[in-house]
Design an enzyme around this catalytic site. Structure first.
Site: not given
Length: 357
Positions: A234-235
């Site tokens: 994620h991210n």
């Protein structure tokens, strides 16, 4: 959706400093925010990220005197920001979709969707795109022109594909990131309110997983090619025209520049940044940032020249071990002679002979 800043302050129970009549139409992390979006200030590099951000306003725990934009002060910026994100991008409750195309989906006339595929509410599919058997496209996804989704591909809600994107069989886009906070002895999931954005001309191999962002987008840049069985957490912000080989693992919030190459089984620690034209050799473990235009090898990864010297020394270790054992034997022999007084007696006899001569 458009919301005034004073309405956002009321929504999160915060104190507004600045013009409350300004209109906000979204919420994103600092590096992703536009001039009409609100962001938040948290983390070790938060001040630097905020200085580079175009955000209209910021949610933070205390006033930032050096920043002139409107600020909403709250006790818990993460929780407040999550509330704002869900206002602009409401989470879609899990439900059991039926096979086929939802009546609210927008499918281009030239697109082809297999009868066994599932296309949920609010999905948009562009011209000439092919959706093959057993593909699942959850609500709110957008897919551009000339894309190909091979059998068994899953797109979680709000995932976005540009044009000419290819997703091979069994790939999953947009699952929750692996983020937990320990409270009361239990691991509780942290916010997973973002989505995945894949830009145009990206190829993604079979069995790849790309997790959604915590609040904004996990992004794959234009022209990047991803091999089979790659994990991107994620991210992450993957640059343009990267080559990511099989079994690479990229931990959360990593960033790569353009034309980066990650060879097979490379691992990146979380929050690592690799500059343009970085090459990471197979099985390397990257623990630190790289400015770019370098080749990294080994684990922990280091510049190629340094690592090659280490490799050269390692190849000589068996020979060095043999030499060390031989030196130890000679040293033991000398110590034995010294202990028996042989060397001392030898020198004394030699001295007497010289004096007699």
């Amino acid at each position: 959706m458009e919301i005034r800043l004073d309405e956002i302050a009321q929504l999160v129970g915060g104190t507004l400093h600045g013009d409350g009549t300004l209109i906000c139409n979204g919420a994103n992390p600092p590096e992703e925010s536009s001039t009409s979006e609100i962001t938040m200030l948290v983390g070790k590099n938060a001040s630097a990220n905020l200085a580079r951000s175009d955000a209209l306003a910021v949610i933070c725990a205390e006033r930032i005197e050096s920043d002139r934009r409107p600020q909403i002060i709250v006790d818990d910026p993460r929780a407040a920001f999550a509330t704002v994100v869900t206002k602009f991008r409401p989470p879609i409750p899990a439900s059991l979709p039926g096979v086929g195309v939802d009546s609210s989906a927008s499918i281009a006339n030239s697109a082809k969707v297999h009868p066994t595929a599932t296309v949920c509410a609010g999905v948009s599919i562009g011209e000439r795109t092919l959706v093959m058997p057993n593909v699942v496209i959850m609500p709110g996804c957008t897919i551009g022109d000339d894309c190909v989704l091979y059998p068994g591909v899953t797109l979680y809600e709000y995932s976005s594909l540009g044009d000419r994107v290819v997703l091979h069989a069994g790939t999953t886009i947009g699952a929750d990131g692996f983020g937990y906070q320990q409270r009361g002895g239990r691991h509780l999931p942290s916010a997973q309110l973002g989505y995945v954005r894949i830009d145009s001309d990206v190829d993604v191999g079979a069995g790849v997983t790309i997790d959604r962002g915590s609040y904004g987008a996990t992004r794959i840049g234009e022209g990047t090619k991803i091999d089979n069985q790659v994990m991107i957490a994620h991210n992450c912000q993957i640059g343009r025209h990267n080559l990511i080989c099989s079994q690479v693992g990229v931990a959360g919030s990593c960033r790569t520049g353009d034309y980066v190459i990650l060879a097979g089984q490379v691992g990146l620690k979380d929050h690592v940044t690799l500059g343009d034209h970085t090459i990471v050799g197979a099985k390397a473990g990257v623990m630190d940032d790289c400015q770019g235009h370098q080749v990294l090898l080994g684990s922990p990864a280091m510049p190629q020249r340094d690592q090659m010297q280490i490799f050269a020394i390692e190849r000589k270790l068996p020979e060095m071990r043999r030499e060390l054992k031989a030196l130890r034997k000679r040293l033991d022999a000398i110590n034995t002679q010294l202990g028996e007084g042989q060397l001392g007696e030898g020198r004394s006899d030699q001295g007497r002979s010289e004096r007699a001569a």
